[in-house]
Design a protein around this motif. Sequence first.
Motif, mmCIF file in Angstrom:
data_model
loop_
_atom_site.group_PDB
_atom_site.id
_atom_site.type_symbol
_atom_site.label_atom_id
_atom_site.label_comp_id
_atom_site.label_asym_id
_atom_site.label_seq_id
_atom_site.Cartn_x
_atom_site.Cartn_y
_atom_site.Cartn_z
ATOM 1 N N HIS A 1 9.161 -2.717 29.634
ATOM 2 C CA HIS A 1 10.627 -2.783 29.588
ATOM 3 C C HIS A 1 11.199 -1.374 29.644
ATOM 4 O O HIS A 1 10.564 -0.421 29.201
ATOM 5 C CB HIS A 1 11.066 -3.495 28.309
ATOM 6 C CG HIS A 1 10.475 -4.860 28.181
ATOM 7 N ND1 HIS A 1 10.960 -5.946 28.863
ATOM 8 C CD2 HIS A 1 9.389 -5.303 27.492
ATOM 9 C CE1 HIS A 1 10.220 -7.006 28.590
ATOM 10 N NE2 HIS A 1 9.249 -6.642 27.765
ATOM 11 N N ALA B 1 7.944 -12.919 23.099
ATOM 12 C CA ALA B 1 8.803 -12.001 23.860
ATOM 13 C C ALA B 1 9.143 -12.609 25.225
ATOM 14 O O ALA B 1 10.277 -12.503 25.707
ATOM 15 C CB ALA B 1 8.111 -10.652 24.030
ATOM 16 N N GLN B 2 8.143 -13.235 25.837
ATOM 17 C CA GLN B 2 8.352 -13.869 27.138
ATOM 18 C C GLN B 2 9.409 -14.975 27.028
ATOM 19 O O GLN B 2 10.302 -15.087 27.869
ATOM 20 C CB GLN B 2 7.009 -14.436 27.618
ATOM 21 C CG GLN B 2 6.900 -14.667 29.113
ATOM 22 C CD GLN B 2 7.292 -13.438 29.947
ATOM 23 O OE1 GLN B 2 7.019 -12.299 29.569
ATOM 24 N NE2 GLN B 2 7.967 -13.677 31.073
ATOM 25 N N LEU C 1 12.797 -13.355 26.653
ATOM 26 C CA LEU C 1 13.278 -12.852 27.949
ATOM 27 C C LEU C 1 13.860 -13.987 28.784
ATOM 28 O O LEU C 1 14.935 -13.867 29.367
ATOM 29 C CB LEU C 1 12.127 -12.228 28.737
ATOM 30 C CG LEU C 1 11.645 -10.836 28.344
ATOM 31 C CD1 LEU C 1 10.481 -10.438 29.243
ATOM 32 C CD2 LEU C 1 12.780 -9.812 28.458
ATOM 33 N N LYS C 2 13.131 -15.091 28.812
ATOM 34 C CA LYS C 2 13.592 -16.263 29.592
ATOM 35 C C LYS C 2 14.935 -16.757 29.090
ATOM 36 O O LYS C 2 15.760 -17.251 29.863
ATOM 37 C CB LYS C 2 12.565 -17.389 29.467
ATOM 38 C CG LYS C 2 11.596 -17.434 30.607
ATOM 39 C CD LYS C 2 11.006 -18.818 30.746
ATOM 40 C CE LYS C 2 9.987 -18.792 31.863
ATOM 41 N NZ LYS C 2 8.822 -19.592 31.561
ATOM 42 N N LYS D 1 17.571 -8.988 26.354
ATOM 43 C CA LYS D 1 17.182 -7.737 27.034
ATOM 44 C C LYS D 1 16.370 -6.915 26.043
ATOM 45 O O LYS D 1 16.796 -6.734 24.893
ATOM 46 C CB LYS D 1 18.417 -6.937 27.434
ATOM 47 C CG LYS D 1 19.168 -7.531 28.588
ATOM 48 C CD LYS D 1 20.019 -6.414 29.248
ATOM 49 C CE LYS D 1 20.672 -6.888 30.511
ATOM 50 N NZ LYS D 1 21.722 -7.891 30.266
ATOM 51 N N ILE D 2 15.217 -6.401 26.495
ATOM 52 C CA ILE D 2 14.378 -5.604 25.602
ATOM 53 C C ILE D 2 14.301 -4.176 26.141
ATOM 54 O O ILE D 2 14.078 -3.976 27.350
ATOM 55 C CB ILE D 2 12.943 -6.195 25.502
ATOM 56 C CG1 ILE D 2 13.004 -7.647 24.981
ATOM 57 C CG2 ILE D 2 12.056 -5.341 24.580
ATOM 58 C CD1 ILE D 2 11.651 -8.347 24.878
#
Length: 425
Positions: A21, A193-194, A197-198, A202-203
């Motif tokens: 990221h 985390a995935q 994100l989906k 925002k990371i």
Amino acid sequence: MAKFDDTRSYYRATAHAAPSHPQLEGEIKADVAVLGAGYTGLSAALELAEAGLSVVIVEAETVGFGASGRNGGQICTAYNKSMATIRNRFGEETARAAWDIADAAPKLVGERIKKYGIDCDLKWGYMHAGEKASHVEDLKETQAEWDQYGYTGSKLLEGADLRDKIGSERYKAALWEPGGGHVHPLNYCLGLAQAALKAGVKIYEHSRAIRLDTDDNPAIHTEKGVVRADYMVLAGNAYLRETQPYLFRRLMPVGSYIIATEPLGENRAKGLISGDEAVTNCSFIVDYFRLSGDKRMLFGGRATYSGLEPNDLGGFVRPRMLHVFPQLEDVKIEHVWGGYIGITVDRMPHVGRIGSRTYFSQGYSGHGLALSNMCGKILAQAIRGQAEQFDVMSRFKHPIFPGGKFRTPLLTLGMFWYRIKDALA
Ligand SMILES: Cc1cc2nc3c(=O)[nH]c(=O)nc-3n(C[C@H](O)[C@H](O)[C@H](O)COP(=O)(O)OP(=O)(O)OC[C@H]3O[C@@H](n4cnc5c(N)ncnc54)[C@H](O)[C@@H]3O)c2cc1C
């Protein structure tokens, strides 16, 4: 304070591919700014984003760099403190509400793994093993207490039943329970985390917060940027340190270490823990161990309170493993690593709010895999106006660690005393 290199970690070596990221640059705005991409931060972010809020996570290193990517992988039941202690100090109503939260925590981990299809070697089943007669009494008390709170199905194992389960002569009894278990913690964290994100989170990685505005206009400032938001979540736990002095004074980072052997093969692994459960002991200085997905022994323990990493981590932990499993004398140690556990004075999680817009959760005291997921969700609910469970968790008030800048030597001395007591009991 040592940073604890995790490049020799078994989890890093077997982590699933994950996106990197960008670094935070310039000024951005969000509904919620979250500090820390461990379970607490990701859990809060995921819940908030799924509810339609815009969420930004600011992480000093990379996703799962902290305890969430390094831990023993053990999904624990309840709290580090017994329910009797919680009941005696806070009354039955609070104890029962706190139990319901802890009870939901492992289930939440299981549900998320299923819902988001996270591939992380999940196994259910947990054993608490006692070496001494006093431990056996403690285990019976725990079982009775759990029954009282409606958590049935645990079994006290002794004699041949125990030998069938754990291939060690060390233990007099073990309390087996179905609701705990174990996972590959880093792969679970990356999966979370995935999912975040989906959901639109925002990371930003390699973006250390150097200043926090915790007033009515919350903001996280990094060297190159700033996130301004309506609400802020502080989820830096034992890695946040002096960046937020109020939280740091109430948390002690304690070093804990894990070794992973070479793969043992199905039969030899079965001879150690036949049902593939996670195991912990009942002593003051905790050993925790389990088999990995590829049938290595992952053995953890040997806390340090000094903030310094021992020179030879393998040599530090291996004697504990051989104390339990002398039959592993010939086995190679292939991975060693360590990390910081955040402990509080009374070993209950520290959940609360600074001002009216900054929420935090930290200090799960070694029980954080499941509890941090649950507490992250509770922070998200509170931000969205449903504060019932947040109010329960924030009833646990946390004194500062005595000793100011001398608190680490004081704690080391205190722990040394408990270790002696433990050996003599
Ligand atoms: C060796 C070890 C073994 C453990 N074993 C178990 C176990 O078997 N079972 C169990 O239940 N618990 C265990 N724990 C505890 C458990 O891992 C933690 O309670 C849990 O992971 C806490 O998650 P967290 O998200 O709150 O904190 P962390 O995972 O530590 O995440 C905090 C994040 O914040 C980031 N951060 C900190 N400061 C800043 C800053 N200034 N700016 C930006 N980002 C920042 C860090 O880089 C880090 O990624 C263990 C911990 C360790 C270290």
